[in-house]
Design a protein around this motif. Structure first.
Motif, mmCIF file in Angstrom:
data_model
loop_
_atom_site.group_PDB
_atom_site.id
_atom_site.type_symbol
_atom_site.label_atom_id
_atom_site.label_comp_id
_atom_site.label_asym_id
_atom_site.label_seq_id
_atom_site.Cartn_x
_atom_site.Cartn_y
_atom_site.Cartn_z
ATOM 1 N N LYS A 81 0.822 -1.204 0.000
ATOM 2 C CA LYS A 81 0.000 0.000 0.000
ATOM 3 C C LYS A 81 0.864 1.264 0.000
ATOM 4 C CE LYS A 81 -3.989 1.978 2.344
ATOM 5 N NZ LYS A 81 -4.930 1.834 3.444
ATOM 6 N N TYR A 82 1.978 1.228 0.728
ATOM 7 C CA TYR A 82 2.879 2.379 0.829
ATOM 8 C C TYR A 82 4.251 1.963 0.316
ATOM 9 C CZ TYR A 82 -0.812 3.986 3.924
ATOM 10 O OH TYR A 82 -2.031 4.344 4.434
ATOM 11 N N ASP A 83 4.542 2.293 -0.935
ATOM 12 C CA ASP A 83 5.792 1.857 -1.556
ATOM 13 C C ASP A 83 6.993 2.682 -1.116
ATOM 14 O OD1 ASP A 83 4.914 4.130 -2.817
ATOM 15 O OD2 ASP A 83 5.405 3.443 -4.832
ATOM 16 N N VAL A 100 11.723 7.726 3.336
ATOM 17 C CA VAL A 100 12.207 9.051 2.981
ATOM 18 C C VAL A 100 11.785 10.014 4.092
ATOM 19 C CG1 VAL A 100 12.067 10.886 1.287
ATOM 20 C CG2 VAL A 100 12.010 8.516 0.542
ATOM 21 N N GLY A 101 12.734 10.783 4.595
ATOM 22 C CA GLY A 101 12.432 11.700 5.690
ATOM 23 C C GLY A 101 12.640 11.022 7.031
ATOM 24 N N PRO A 102 12.073 11.588 8.084
ATOM 25 C CA PRO A 102 12.255 11.012 9.420
ATOM 26 C C PRO A 102 11.601 9.641 9.551
ATOM 27 C CG PRO A 102 11.163 13.160 9.531
ATOM 28 C CD PRO A 102 11.323 12.824 8.104
ATOM 29 N N GLN A 104 0.059 7.111 10.626
ATOM 30 C CA GLN A 104 1.199 8.002 10.425
ATOM 31 C C GLN A 104 1.642 8.024 8.966
ATOM 32 O OE1 GLN A 104 4.388 7.525 13.308
ATOM 33 N NE2 GLN A 104 2.943 6.559 14.710
ATOM 34 N N LEU A 105 1.617 6.860 8.312
ATOM 35 C CA LEU A 105 2.009 6.790 6.904
ATOM 36 C C LEU A 105 1.037 7.557 6.018
ATOM 37 C CD1 LEU A 105 3.125 3.063 6.705
ATOM 38 C CD2 LEU A 105 4.570 5.045 6.260
#
Length: 100
Positions: A30-32, A61-63, A88-89
């Motif tokens: 769902k979140y690549d 990517v990012g924190p 959060q995603l």
């Protein structure tokens, strides 16, 4: 996505590794943007009857994103931790701008 599962103060469990990997793979589809996930299972004595802790740290990517839950069994702890990560995603996905 790379998954690292560690059991702290308890014996390793093949069934819990398979269950957690399956749930995280669904999340990764769902979140690549997920690169790496660290999972920690801890067992602590808790007078309230809980004490089965699942902590997950997602590198992307990012924190990094972190979630944890303390439940009566590990399956419920994994489900609740992944729900928190998913929230959060979703927020992070809204803030990321796609490159054209």
């Amino acid at each position: 996505m790379k998954i690292n599962i560690q059991f702290i103060h308890m014996d390793t469990s093949e069934a819990m590794e398979a269950y957690t990997t399956e749930k995280l793979n669904r999340l990764a589809k769902k979140y690549d943007m997920i690169i790496h996930t660290d999972v920690f299972f801890k067992s602590e004595k808790d007078p309230k009857g809980k004490g089965n802790i699942c902590e997950m740290e997602v590198s992307m990517v990012g924190p990094r994103i972190f979630a944890s839950s303390n439940e009566e069994n590990y399956e419920v702890a994994v489900k609740n931790t992944i729900k928190d990560l998913e929230k959060q995603l979703e927020k992070r996905k809204k803030t990321l701008k796609p490159y054209l």
